[in-house]
Design a protein around this motif. Structure first.
Motif, PDB file in Angstrom:
ATOM      1  N   MET A   1      42.223  38.938 -11.405  1.00 58.26           N
ATOM      2  CA  MET A   1      41.870  38.474 -12.592  1.00 58.26           C
ATOM      3  C   MET A   1      41.000  39.614 -13.454  1.00 58.26           C
ATOM      4  O   MET A   1      39.903  39.875 -12.995  1.00 58.26           O
ATOM      5  CB  MET A   1      40.873  37.154 -12.632  1.00 58.26           C
ATOM      6  N   PRO A   2      41.240  40.074 -14.722  1.00 60.01           N
ATOM      7  CA  PRO A   2      40.719  41.019 -15.182  1.00 60.01           C
ATOM      8  C   PRO A   2      39.639  40.605 -16.454  1.00 60.01           C
ATOM      9  O   PRO A   2      39.593  41.212 -17.489  1.00 60.01           O
ATOM     10  CB  PRO A   2      41.704  42.208 -15.705  1.00 60.01           C
ATOM     11  N   TRP A   3      39.266  39.465 -16.182  1.00 63.32           N
ATOM     12  CA  TRP A   3      38.801  38.702 -17.516  1.00 63.32           C
ATOM     13  C   TRP A   3      37.075  38.755 -17.649  1.00 63.32           C
ATOM     14  O   TRP A   3      36.629  38.083 -18.349  1.00 63.32           O
ATOM     15  CB  TRP A   3      39.115  37.338 -17.356  1.00 63.32           C
ATOM     16  N   PHE A   4      36.439  39.696 -16.643  1.00 59.64           N
ATOM     17  CA  PHE A   4      35.115  39.387 -16.625  1.00 59.64           C
ATOM     18  C   PHE A   4      34.510  40.519 -17.945  1.00 59.64           C
ATOM     19  O   PHE A   4      34.761  41.830 -17.594  1.00 59.64           O
ATOM     20  CB  PHE A   4      34.512  39.729 -15.485  1.00 59.64           C
ATOM     21  N   GLY A   5      33.764  40.032 -18.842  1.00 64.51           N
ATOM     22  CA  GLY A   5      33.229  40.830 -19.861  1.00 64.51           C
ATOM     23  C   GLY A   5      31.931  41.294 -19.374  1.00 64.51           C
ATOM     24  O   GLY A   5      31.484  41.287 -18.306  1.00 64.51           O
ATOM     25  N   ASN A   6      31.442  42.144 -20.353  1.00 66.44           N
ATOM     26  CA  ASN A   6      30.204  43.158 -19.691  1.00 66.44           C
ATOM     27  C   ASN A   6      29.117  42.469 -20.216  1.00 66.44           C
ATOM     28  O   ASN A   6      28.330  42.514 -20.955  1.00 66.44           O
ATOM     29  CB  ASN A   6      30.172  44.492 -20.653  1.00 66.44           C
ATOM     30  N   SER A   7      28.726  41.399 -19.255  1.00 65.35           N
ATOM     31  CA  SER A   7      27.508  40.512 -19.275  1.00 65.35           C
ATOM     32  C   SER A   7      26.422  40.722 -18.226  1.00 65.35           C
ATOM     33  O   SER A   7      25.776  40.068 -17.734  1.00 65.35           O
ATOM     34  CB  SER A   7      27.739  38.952 -19.151  1.00 65.35           C
ATOM     35  N   THR A   8      26.748  42.100 -17.566  1.00 65.45           N
ATOM     36  CA  THR A   8      25.842  42.551 -16.410  1.00 65.45           C
ATOM     37  C   THR A   8      24.416  42.727 -16.893  1.00 65.45           C
ATOM     38  O   THR A   8      23.630  42.579 -16.005  1.00 65.45           O
ATOM     39  CB  THR A   8      26.335  43.713 -15.933  1.00 65.45           C
ATOM     40  N   SER A   9      24.024  42.736 -18.169  1.00 60.32           N
ATOM     41  CA  SER A   9      22.684  42.780 -18.512  1.00 60.32           C
ATOM     42  C   SER A   9      22.125  41.605 -18.644  1.00 60.32           C
ATOM     43  O   SER A   9      21.013  41.676 -19.163  1.00 60.32           O
ATOM     44  CB  SER A   9      22.588  43.952 -19.738  1.00 60.32           C
TER      45      SER A   9
ATOM     46  N   SER B   1      31.445  44.156 -15.023  1.00 66.95           N
ATOM     47  CA  SER B   1      32.514  44.023 -16.125  1.00 66.95           C
ATOM     48  C   SER B   1      33.790  44.609 -15.437  1.00 66.95           C
ATOM     49  O   SER B   1      33.902  45.561 -14.903  1.00 66.95           O
ATOM     50  CB  SER B   1      32.176  44.950 -17.214  1.00 66.95           C
ATOM     51  N   SER B   2      34.860  44.025 -15.704  1.00 66.62           N
ATOM     52  CA  SER B   2      36.302  44.258 -15.146  1.00 66.62           C
ATOM     53  C   SER B   2      36.744  45.641 -15.577  1.00 66.62           C
ATOM     54  O   SER B   2      37.713  46.110 -14.951  1.00 66.62           O
ATOM     55  CB  SER B   2      37.254  43.302 -15.729  1.00 66.62           C
ATOM     56  N   ASP B   3      36.105  46.125 -16.793  1.00 72.73           N
ATOM     57  CA  ASP B   3      36.619  47.446 -17.171  1.00 72.73           C
ATOM     58  C   ASP B   3      35.866  48.577 -16.647  1.00 72.73           C
ATOM     59  O   ASP B   3      36.079  49.722 -16.866  1.00 72.73           O
ATOM     60  CB  ASP B   3      36.826  47.419 -18.561  1.00 72.73           C
ATOM     61  N   ASP B   4      34.880  48.299 -15.856  1.00 73.93           N
ATOM     62  CA  ASP B   4      34.162  49.223 -15.180  1.00 73.93           C
ATOM     63  C   ASP B   4      34.720  50.043 -14.181  1.00 73.93           C
ATOM     64  O   ASP B   4      35.344  49.409 -13.250  1.00 73.93           O
ATOM     65  CB  ASP B   4      32.752  48.812 -14.365  1.00 73.93           C
TER      66      ASP B   4
ATOM     67  N   GLY C   1      50.001  46.129  -2.746  1.00 74.11           N
ATOM     68  CA  GLY C   1      49.450  46.299  -4.074  1.00 74.11           C
ATOM     69  C   GLY C   1      48.827  45.145  -4.816  1.00 74.11           C
ATOM     70  O   GLY C   1      48.437  44.150  -4.112  1.00 74.11           O
ATOM     71  N   VAL C   2      48.904  45.173  -6.131  1.00 73.52           N
ATOM     72  CA  VAL C   2      48.107  44.177  -6.984  1.00 73.52           C
ATOM     73  C   VAL C   2      48.950  43.496  -7.866  1.00 73.52           C
ATOM     74  O   VAL C   2      49.765  44.285  -8.867  1.00 73.52           O
ATOM     75  CB  VAL C   2      46.883  44.756  -7.411  1.00 73.52           C
ATOM     76  N   TRP C   3      48.875  42.385  -8.177  1.00 75.08           N
ATOM     77  CA  TRP C   3      49.580  41.417  -9.354  1.00 75.08           C
ATOM     78  C   TRP C   3      48.458  41.129 -10.281  1.00 75.08           C
ATOM     79  O   TRP C   3      47.514  40.329  -9.846  1.00 75.08           O
ATOM     80  CB  TRP C   3      50.137  40.226  -8.844  1.00 75.08           C
ATOM     81  N   ILE C   4      48.419  41.798 -11.303  1.00 74.65           N
ATOM     82  CA  ILE C   4      47.217  41.739 -12.447  1.00 74.65           C
ATOM     83  C   ILE C   4      47.742  40.657 -13.384  1.00 74.65           C
ATOM     84  O   ILE C   4      48.536  40.728 -14.138  1.00 74.65           O
ATOM     85  CB  ILE C   4      47.271  42.984 -13.117  1.00 74.65           C
ATOM     86  N   ASP C   5      46.990  39.651 -13.473  1.00 70.92           N
ATOM     87  CA  ASP C   5      47.003  38.536 -14.330  1.00 70.92           C
ATOM     88  C   ASP C   5      46.688  39.019 -15.891  1.00 70.92           C
ATOM     89  O   ASP C   5      45.906  39.830 -16.125  1.00 70.92           O
ATOM     90  CB  ASP C   5      45.876  37.305 -14.178  1.00 70.92           C
ATOM     91  N   LEU C   6      47.568  38.666 -16.879  1.00 70.70           N
ATOM     92  CA  LEU C   6      47.435  38.997 -18.218  1.00 70.70           C
ATOM     93  C   LEU C   6      47.541  37.668 -19.193  1.00 70.70           C
ATOM     94  O   LEU C   6      48.702  37.248 -19.042  1.00 70.70           O
ATOM     95  CB  LEU C   6      48.478  40.026 -18.522  1.00 70.70           C
ATOM     96  N   GLN C   7      46.488  37.275 -20.013  1.00 68.59           N
ATOM     97  CA  GLN C   7      46.651  36.238 -20.685  1.00 68.59           C
ATOM     98  C   GLN C   7      46.563  36.617 -22.264  1.00 68.59           C
ATOM     99  O   GLN C   7      46.823  35.924 -23.065  1.00 68.59           O
ATOM    100  CB  GLN C   7      45.271  35.308 -20.365  1.00 68.59           C
ATOM    101  N   THR C   8      46.039  37.753 -22.514  1.00 74.36           N
ATOM    102  CA  THR C   8      46.050  38.009 -24.005  1.00 74.36           C
ATOM    103  C   THR C   8      45.984  39.750 -24.147  1.00 74.36           C
ATOM    104  O   THR C   8      45.659  40.282 -23.239  1.00 74.36           O
ATOM    105  CB  THR C   8      44.618  37.584 -24.273  1.00 74.36           C
ATOM    106  N   PRO C   9      46.402  39.995 -25.247  1.00 72.40           N
ATOM    107  CA  PRO C   9      46.462  41.617 -25.486  1.00 72.40           C
ATOM    108  C   PRO C   9      45.017  42.298 -25.292  1.00 72.40           C
ATOM    109  O   PRO C   9      44.975  43.516 -24.925  1.00 72.40           O
ATOM    110  CB  PRO C   9      46.928  41.424 -26.965  1.00 72.40           C
ATOM    111  N   LEU C  10      44.265  41.292 -25.618  1.00 74.92           N
ATOM    112  CA  LEU C  10      42.675  41.925 -25.234  1.00 74.92           C
ATOM    113  C   LEU C  10      42.436  42.539 -23.797  1.00 74.92           C
ATOM    114  O   LEU C  10      41.755  43.479 -23.575  1.00 74.92           O
ATOM    115  CB  LEU C  10      41.646  40.972 -25.757  1.00 74.92           C
ATOM    116  N   TRP C  11      43.160  42.049 -23.152  1.00 73.84           N
ATOM    117  CA  TRP C  11      43.156  42.378 -21.504  1.00 73.84           C
ATOM    118  C   TRP C  11      43.819  43.895 -21.383  1.00 73.84           C
ATOM    119  O   TRP C  11      43.726  44.402 -20.245  1.00 73.84           O
ATOM    120  CB  TRP C  11      43.473  41.444 -20.507  1.00 73.84           C
TER     121      TRP C  11
END
Length: 301
Positions: free
Chosen positions: A61-69, A93-96, A114-124
């Motif tokens: 799941m690549p859905w974690f936003g940058n809320s690390t702070s 953050s998933s994009d780190d 390998g990896v199967w990457i979930d994709l729900q939205t163009p934002l990902w």
């Protein structure tokens, strides 16, 4: 289970490394908080490698936003009340880039194909592309799981981007056709909208739908080539899936269990202790793929 709105989802000596990492994968990249988990993967045989062997893949799941702070506000932080588990990598953050590399290195070390990457939205899409680039570097194959939770027309909405990803050399293919697993949400949208386009090589995507949606069907619905199993405490249902004659290409499931932390809804009662049994079923039935459900879904898996 249905994903929430995206955040802006005693062994032989040679075995413990792989099996411990498989457990780690299913409870959050290395965090196994319960020592009793050892009994779940005790003496489970190592998956074979080579032609014709099952390809073990991680559902990511690549859905974690940058809320690390913002401590306590990250979805995989138990202190936020939205998860039973936290990642051994900490909040991220998933994009780190560093996190992406660490996660894929763990998959590689665990012996995954390998990896199967979930994709729900163009934002990902930018995150997906970043994962794909590192996967290629590490010689891990990949596929995109089209998850239409947010968009009924996702297959057409990002059709050109999917065609570009499918053209990658390390994209999974069946009989020369790029695969397209589809996590279907028929309770939200009705019948799933399938891709109306072809891949850049002219082939039609090998569409793998959700078995939980079509398990009562007597034959594959038009446009589908196979179905994947997600999860269930009913292992007889999983065995029935493996033994089904409705489709040839099987996508089995490996999971420790399921325990959702949502306060507003519960898709199924919690259950744990299934890792060893599901690994053994995959070993016995030798599906084309076996999907680890799920690599980093801290609020459900």
């Amino acid at each position: 289970g249905a994903a929430p709105m995206p955040r802006l989802r005693r062994a032989a000596p040679a075995l413990p490394r792989l099996l411990c990492l498989l457990v780690a994968a299913l409870v959050g990249e290395g965090l196994a908080s319960n020592g009793a988990l050892a009994s779940e993967y005790d003496a489970v045989p190592r998956p074979e490698a080579g032609a014709g062997a099952t390809a073990y893949v991680a559902h990511l799941m690549p859905w974690f936003g940058n809320s690390t702070s913002d401590p306590g506000n990250h979805w995989c932080d138990p202190s936020s009340g939205a998860s039973y588990y936290e990642s051994a990598l900490g909040t991220y953050s998933s994009d780190d880039p560093t996190t992406i590399r660490k996660q894929l290195l763990l998959m590689k070390a665990a012996g995954l194909d390998g990896v199967w990457i979930d994709l729900q939205t163009p934002l990902w899409l930018p995150v997906v592309q970043a994962i794909v680039e590192v996967a290629a570097e590490l010689e891990l194959r990949f596929a995109v799981v089209l998850d239409n939770y947010l968009h009924a027309d996702l297959a057409s909405l990002i059709g050109e981007e999917l065609r570009e990803l499918m053209a990658e050399e390390h994209y999974y293919r069946i009989s020369g056709r790029p695969i397209l697993p589809m996590f279907e949400h028929v309770s939200r949208w009705g019948d799933t909208q399938l891709p109306m386009w072809t891949a850049r090589d002219g082939s039609r995507p090998f569409v793998i739908g959700s078995f939980m949606v079509h398990s009562r069907d007597e034959q594959l619905p038009a446009g589908f080539d196979s179905l994947f199993f997600w999860h269930s405490p009913d292992l007889k249902w999983l065995e029935q899936y493996y033994e089904s004659t409705m489709f040839e290409v099987k996508v089995g499931s490996v999971f420790r269990g399921w325990r959702e932390s949502y306060r507003q809804q519960m898709h199924s009662p919690p259950y744990l202790g299934y890792l060893g049994a599901t690994l053994l079923l995959a070993r016995g039935h030798r599906p084309h793929f076996a999907q680890l459900v799920s690599w980093n879904d801290y609020g459900e898996g």
